[in-house]
Design an enzyme around this catalytic site. Sequence first.
Site, PDB file in Angstrom:
ATOM      1  N   ASN A   9      29.462  -2.606 -42.823  1.00  0.00           N
ATOM      2  CA  ASN A   9      30.751  -3.324 -42.656  1.00  0.00           C
ATOM      3  C   ASN A   9      31.302  -3.482 -41.201  1.00  0.00           C
ATOM      4  O   ASN A   9      31.709  -2.310 -40.746  1.00  0.00           O
ATOM      5  CB  ASN A   9      32.036  -2.827 -43.610  1.00  0.00           C
ATOM      6  CG  ASN A   9      33.342  -3.484 -43.360  1.00  0.00           C
ATOM      7  OD1 ASN A   9      33.310  -4.547 -42.438  1.00  0.00           O
ATOM      8  ND2 ASN A   9      34.314  -2.987 -43.717  1.00  0.00           N
ATOM      9  N   TRP A  10      30.958  -4.210 -40.611  1.00  0.00           N
ATOM     10  CA  TRP A  10      31.106  -4.075 -38.942  1.00  0.00           C
ATOM     11  C   TRP A  10      32.645  -4.649 -38.622  1.00  0.00           C
ATOM     12  O   TRP A  10      33.238  -4.535 -37.482  1.00  0.00           O
ATOM     13  CB  TRP A  10      30.280  -5.003 -38.013  1.00  0.00           C
ATOM     14  CG  TRP A  10      28.925  -4.412 -37.861  1.00  0.00           C
ATOM     15  CD1 TRP A  10      28.414  -2.995 -38.209  1.00  0.00           C
ATOM     16  CD2 TRP A  10      27.611  -4.996 -37.523  1.00  0.00           C
ATOM     17  NE1 TRP A  10      26.975  -3.140 -38.061  1.00  0.00           N
ATOM     18  CE2 TRP A  10      26.685  -4.295 -37.632  1.00  0.00           C
ATOM     19  CE3 TRP A  10      27.454  -6.457 -37.119  1.00  0.00           C
ATOM     20  CZ2 TRP A  10      25.355  -4.374 -37.150  1.00  0.00           C
ATOM     21  CZ3 TRP A  10      25.908  -6.656 -36.779  1.00  0.00           C
ATOM     22  CH2 TRP A  10      25.103  -6.020 -36.742  1.00  0.00           C
ATOM     23  N   LYS A  11      33.440  -4.988 -39.718  1.00  0.00           N
ATOM     24  CA  LYS A  11      34.842  -5.179 -39.306  1.00  0.00           C
ATOM     25  C   LYS A  11      34.849  -6.199 -38.195  1.00  0.00           C
ATOM     26  O   LYS A  11      34.050  -6.999 -38.178  1.00  0.00           O
ATOM     27  CB  LYS A  11      35.652  -4.045 -39.145  1.00  0.00           C
ATOM     28  CG  LYS A  11      35.403  -2.955 -40.149  1.00  0.00           C
ATOM     29  CD  LYS A  11      36.356  -1.804 -40.164  1.00  0.00           C
ATOM     30  CE  LYS A  11      35.954  -0.946 -41.788  1.00  0.00           C
ATOM     31  NZ  LYS A  11      36.823   0.146 -41.889  1.00  0.00           N
ATOM     32  N   HIS A  95      38.445  -5.313 -49.566  1.00  0.00           N
ATOM     33  CA  HIS A  95      38.410  -4.131 -48.393  1.00  0.00           C
ATOM     34  C   HIS A  95      39.616  -3.730 -48.525  1.00  0.00           C
ATOM     35  O   HIS A  95      40.845  -4.807 -48.442  1.00  0.00           O
ATOM     36  CB  HIS A  95      37.964  -4.665 -47.249  1.00  0.00           C
ATOM     37  CG  HIS A  95      37.760  -3.261 -46.378  1.00  0.00           C
ATOM     38  ND1 HIS A  95      38.569  -2.784 -45.949  1.00  0.00           N
ATOM     39  CD2 HIS A  95      36.501  -2.483 -46.174  1.00  0.00           C
ATOM     40  CE1 HIS A  95      38.061  -1.561 -45.182  1.00  0.00           C
ATOM     41  NE2 HIS A  95      36.997  -1.531 -45.472  1.00  0.00           N
ATOM     42  N   GLU A  97      41.484  -2.925 -45.939  1.00  0.00           N
ATOM     43  CA  GLU A  97      42.114  -3.642 -44.870  1.00  0.00           C
ATOM     44  C   GLU A  97      42.643  -4.941 -45.155  1.00  0.00           C
ATOM     45  O   GLU A  97      43.844  -5.511 -44.764  1.00  0.00           O
ATOM     46  CB  GLU A  97      41.282  -3.829 -43.654  1.00  0.00           C
ATOM     47  CG  GLU A  97      41.366  -2.284 -43.070  1.00  0.00           C
ATOM     48  CD  GLU A  97      39.989  -2.148 -42.332  1.00  0.00           C
ATOM     49  OE1 GLU A  97      38.962  -2.855 -42.071  1.00  0.00           O
ATOM     50  OE2 GLU A  97      39.549  -0.731 -42.181  1.00  0.00           O
ATOM     51  N   GLU A 167      36.329   3.129 -52.056  1.00  0.00           N
ATOM     52  CA  GLU A 167      36.848   3.447 -50.663  1.00  0.00           C
ATOM     53  C   GLU A 167      38.189   4.330 -50.646  1.00  0.00           C
ATOM     54  O   GLU A 167      39.238   3.317 -50.524  1.00  0.00           O
ATOM     55  CB  GLU A 167      36.702   2.500 -49.860  1.00  0.00           C
ATOM     56  CG  GLU A 167      35.303   1.937 -49.696  1.00  0.00           C
ATOM     57  CD  GLU A 167      35.154   1.280 -48.273  1.00  0.00           C
ATOM     58  OE1 GLU A 167      34.072   1.335 -47.639  1.00  0.00           O
ATOM     59  OE2 GLU A 167      35.904   0.158 -47.889  1.00  0.00           O
ATOM     60  N   GLY A 173      37.889   5.663 -41.615  1.00  0.00           N
ATOM     61  CA  GLY A 173      38.084   5.409 -40.180  1.00  0.00           C
ATOM     62  C   GLY A 173      38.908   6.631 -39.720  1.00  0.00           C
ATOM     63  O   GLY A 173      39.187   6.760 -38.738  1.00  0.00           O
ATOM     64  N   SER A 212      34.270   7.215 -43.991  1.00  0.00           N
ATOM     65  CA  SER A 212      33.649   8.102 -43.023  1.00  0.00           C
ATOM     66  C   SER A 212      32.349   8.756 -43.518  1.00  0.00           C
ATOM     67  O   SER A 212      31.856   9.715 -43.391  1.00  0.00           O
ATOM     68  CB  SER A 212      34.383   9.432 -42.809  1.00  0.00           C
ATOM     69  OG  SER A 212      35.858   8.668 -42.421  1.00  0.00           O
TER      70      SER A 212
HETATM   71  P1  PGA Z   1      34.302   3.722 -42.150  1.00  0.00           P
HETATM   72  O1  PGA Z   1      34.679   2.623 -42.776  1.00  0.00           O
HETATM   73  O2  PGA Z   1      32.933   4.195 -42.211  1.00  0.00           O
HETATM   74  O3  PGA Z   1      34.515   3.545 -40.488  1.00  0.00           O
HETATM   75  O4  PGA Z   1      35.479   4.852 -42.518  1.00  0.00           O
HETATM   76  C1  PGA Z   1      34.327   2.303 -43.985  1.00  0.00           C
HETATM   77  C2  PGA Z   1      34.860   0.873 -44.493  1.00  0.00           C
HETATM   78  O5  PGA Z   1      35.912   0.864 -44.282  1.00  0.00           O
HETATM   79  O6  PGA Z   1      34.098   0.254 -45.133  1.00  0.00           O
END
Ligand code: PGA
Length: 251
Positions: A9-11, A95, A97, A167, A173, A212
């Site tokens: 997931n490159w966001k 997600h 976010e 998640e 993150g 993470s």
């Molecule tokens: P992260 O993000 O690996 O940077 O913690 C995971 C995600 O948000 O899908």
Amino acid sequence: MRRPAIAANWKMHKSAAEAAAFARDFLPRVKDAGEKDVILAPPFTALARLGEELAGSRVALAAQNVHAAEKGAFTGEVAVGMLAELGCRWVILGHSERRTLFGETSAQVSEKAAAVLAAGLRPIVCLGESLEEREANRTLDVIARQVAESLADVPDASATEVVLAYEPIWAIGTGRTATPAIAQEAHAALRERLAERFGAAAAEIRIQYGGSVKPDNVDDLMAQPDIDGALVGGASLEPESFARIVDFEPR
Ligand code: PGA
């Protein structure tokens, strides 16, 4: 056996040119993608270019969001048919976010999941508790409700096309990964909820862990019986790091 599914997931990272450069470096590094689903989810603007780079490879293209409607007056949105035309086979939905920063609800996620499935693509449906919810011992209740509501519109016949991504928000993150035991507990609870909803198909539904995931913790996470893959943010941005995650060896 559930086939592992490892997704990047490159966001909001990587231009089209940067995504293409990643693919050229990454593809020769992937050893045995034939036994796994390996998925890259760039921003919308890089989908077409990355799709060209991935054509003929075993690595699949994903989007990070979609609108549930086929078309219409929805300024700024993208329909699933538009994603399919670019070669997308997966869509990440719900997600944290999107839920926390953009107000997306489980009901919307559910509608989107049904639209993705109806178009012949596969949803990766994300859920997970906040730190506050974990500390109040509400994790299992929260994720039970999220899974019920986020999959409400998924037809029984499509259940095995869905991938869930657990998640925990406190691990995204932050560099603070859930321990394999904490993740396994949540995954097992989610599989029980899936069994209540979909019966025997629950044993075939893949549940990814996200938060993470890194080259140095993926092997321990993947050794857990109910962890069937990973959704990777930060550590998926470098080809070498993501290739190592894809080549995990459970231990
Ligand atoms: P992260 O993000 O690996 O940077 O913690 C995971 C995600 O948000 O899908």
